[in-house]
Design a protein around this motif. Structure first.
Motif, short mmCIF file in Angstrom:
data_model
loop_
_atom_site.label_atom_id
_atom_site.label_comp_id
_atom_site.label_asym_id
_atom_site.label_seq_id
_atom_site.Cartn_x
_atom_site.Cartn_y
_atom_site.Cartn_z
N GLY A 8 0.83 -1.20 0.00
CA GLY A 8 0.00 0.00 0.00
C GLY A 8 0.86 1.25 0.00
N VAL A 9 0.55 2.19 -0.88
CA VAL A 9 1.32 3.43 -0.98
C VAL A 9 0.38 4.62 -0.86
N ASP A 10 0.85 5.65 -0.14
CA ASP A 10 0.04 6.86 0.01
C ASP A 10 0.87 8.14 -0.13
N GLY A 11 2.13 8.00 -0.51
CA GLY A 11 2.99 9.17 -0.66
C GLY A 11 3.79 9.52 0.56
N SER A 12 3.51 8.89 1.69
CA SER A 12 4.26 9.19 2.91
C SER A 12 5.63 8.53 2.85
N GLU A 13 6.56 9.03 3.66
CA GLU A 13 7.89 8.43 3.70
C GLU A 13 7.82 6.99 4.21
N ALA A 14 6.93 6.73 5.18
CA ALA A 14 6.78 5.38 5.69
C ALA A 14 6.33 4.42 4.61
N SER A 15 5.43 4.86 3.75
CA SER A 15 4.97 3.97 2.68
C SER A 15 6.07 3.75 1.64
N LEU A 16 6.91 4.75 1.41
CA LEU A 16 8.04 4.57 0.49
C LEU A 16 9.08 3.62 1.09
N GLN A 17 9.25 3.66 2.40
CA GLN A 17 10.12 2.67 3.04
C GLN A 17 9.53 1.27 2.89
N ALA A 18 8.21 1.17 2.95
CA ALA A 18 7.55 -0.11 2.72
C ALA A 18 7.76 -0.57 1.29
N VAL A 19 7.76 0.36 0.34
CA VAL A 19 8.03 0.02 -1.06
C VAL A 19 9.45 -0.53 -1.22
N ASP A 20 10.43 0.13 -0.59
CA ASP A 20 11.81 -0.37 -0.63
C ASP A 20 11.88 -1.81 -0.12
N TRP A 21 11.26 -2.03 1.04
CA TRP A 21 11.30 -3.37 1.65
C TRP A 21 10.60 -4.38 0.75
N ALA A 22 9.43 -4.02 0.26
CA ALA A 22 8.65 -4.94 -0.56
C ALA A 22 9.34 -5.25 -1.88
N ALA A 23 10.02 -4.26 -2.48
CA ALA A 23 10.72 -4.49 -3.73
C ALA A 23 11.84 -5.51 -3.54
N ALA A 24 12.60 -5.36 -2.46
CA ALA A 24 13.67 -6.32 -2.17
C ALA A 24 13.07 -7.70 -1.89
N GLU A 25 11.97 -7.72 -1.18
CA GLU A 25 11.30 -8.98 -0.86
C GLU A 25 10.80 -9.67 -2.14
N ALA A 26 10.24 -8.90 -3.06
CA ALA A 26 9.76 -9.47 -4.32
C ALA A 26 10.91 -10.11 -5.10
N LEU A 27 12.06 -9.46 -5.14
CA LEU A 27 13.21 -10.05 -5.83
C LEU A 27 13.66 -11.34 -5.15
N ARG A 28 13.68 -11.34 -3.82
CA ARG A 28 14.10 -12.55 -3.09
C ARG A 28 13.23 -13.75 -3.44
N HIS A 29 11.94 -13.50 -3.64
CA HIS A 29 10.99 -14.59 -3.89
C HIS A 29 10.64 -14.72 -5.38
N ASP A 30 11.30 -13.93 -6.23
CA ASP A 30 10.99 -13.92 -7.65
C ASP A 30 9.50 -13.74 -7.88
N ALA A 31 8.94 -12.78 -7.17
CA ALA A 31 7.50 -12.51 -7.23
C ALA A 31 7.25 -11.13 -7.81
N PRO A 32 6.12 -10.93 -8.49
CA PRO A 32 5.77 -9.58 -8.96
C PRO A 32 5.38 -8.69 -7.79
N LEU A 33 5.61 -7.40 -7.96
CA LEU A 33 5.27 -6.41 -6.94
C LEU A 33 4.13 -5.55 -7.46
N HIS A 34 3.06 -5.48 -6.68
CA HIS A 34 1.88 -4.71 -7.08
C HIS A 34 1.72 -3.53 -6.14
N LEU A 35 1.75 -2.31 -6.68
CA LEU A 35 1.59 -1.10 -5.89
C LEU A 35 0.11 -0.71 -5.89
N LEU A 36 -0.45 -0.50 -4.70
CA LEU A 36 -1.87 -0.18 -4.58
C LEU A 36 -2.03 1.13 -3.85
N HIS A 37 -2.73 2.06 -4.47
CA HIS A 37 -2.98 3.37 -3.86
C HIS A 37 -4.47 3.61 -3.75
#
Length: 276
Positions: A8-37
């Motif tokens: 989930g993204v809302d433009g806050s810095e916390a949500s962008l930190q979540a994007v960083d974490w989720a992007a790395a996690e998606a690569l680790r699991h070879d999974a697609p990353l879906h951004l939802l706003h």
């Protein structure tokens, strides 16, 4: 693995930190990353998605990205219609969480309580979010053999994907085990008498160890409150994994006092996994 990771993204810095974490996690699991706003207004939606997409692509080049804008409240958007996902990922705070002293945003707490899939609340310092400790911690309760399997299996999968060790923590209080009712739930003393604490831990690890042979696992049995034991263990962890039972009469999970405390105070990201 084809199951997507939804963040989930809302433009806050916390949500962008979540994007960083989720992007790395998606690569680790070879999974697609879906951004939802969940958009409050038409004009801001494209900027939020664009910024989040650029952040994900920069932090994890090669991640498979998709995005979606929905016009409903964030909790409904994140918890509705997302069956078959690897996990839901949210930041610890959002744009609307501006109350003094608030440790966990209202959206993150509500999503963790209402989702029917694993939810990761990305919190803690940059070192904890970046996976620099090489350790995943999972809390194991006093439940019957196999009842903690979902959270433990999730933790094993995370440790294997990260190539790091797993620390399984079981906290119990012998003073409670010997206390007369009604100071303690009646099953507590019976369970402690039937299975020693170390055996509770071994029972929970047996099947996941068969599924993940060779995984490095450390065991920790603590005489004391689970909240304190898990927070102390999480101080040297990249991810803390806990289970939560499903409610019997309403959708969602029974987070309980311990999980509430961990979601508010853990020094690292916290994954809440529904127990089967």
């Amino acid at each position: 693995m084809t199951e997507p990771l939804v963040v989930g993204v809302d433009g806050s810095e916390a949500s962008l930190q979540a994007v960083d974490w989720a992007a790395a996690e998606a690569l680790r699991h070879d999974a697609p990353l879906h951004l939802l706003h969940a958009a409050a207004g038409e004009h801001a939606a494209s900027d939020v998605i664009r910024t989040a997409s650029e952040r994900a692509a920069a932090s994890a080049p090669g991640v498979r990205l998709s995005s979606e804008v929905v016009h409903e409240d964030a909790v409904t958007a994140l918890t509705g219609g997302h069956g078959g996902v690897l996990a839901l990922v949210v930041g610890a705070r959002g744009l609307g969480d501006d109350l003094p002293g608030m440790l966990l945003g209202s959206v993150g707490l509500a999503v963790a309580a209402r989702a029917d899939c694993p939810v990761v609340v990305v919190r803690g310092s940059a070192e904890h979010r970046a996976g620099r400790y090489g350790c995943v911690v999972v809390g194991v309760g006093e439940a019957e053999d196999g009842d903690s399997d979902s959270a433990v299996r999730f933790a094993f999968r995370e440790a294997r994907a990260r190539g790091c060790r797993l620390l399984a923590v079981h906290a119990w209080n012998p003073r409670l085990a010997g206390a007369p009712a009604p100071e303690v739930p009646p099953w507590y003393a019976m369970e402690a008498h039937r299975r020693p604490p170390a055996q509770v831990l071994e029972d929970a690890l047996r099947r996941p160890l068969e599924q993940y042979p060779g995984q490095e696992v450390s065991r920790l049995v603590v005489d004391g409150p689970a909240r304190r034991a898990l927070l102390e263990a999480a101080a040297q962890a990249d991810l803390l994994v806990v289970g939560a039972h499903r409610r019997t009469s309403l959708p969602g999970l029974q987070l309980g006092l311990i999980n509430h405390a961990l979601l508010h105070h853990a020094p690292c990201p916290v994954a809440v996994v529904p127990q089967e």
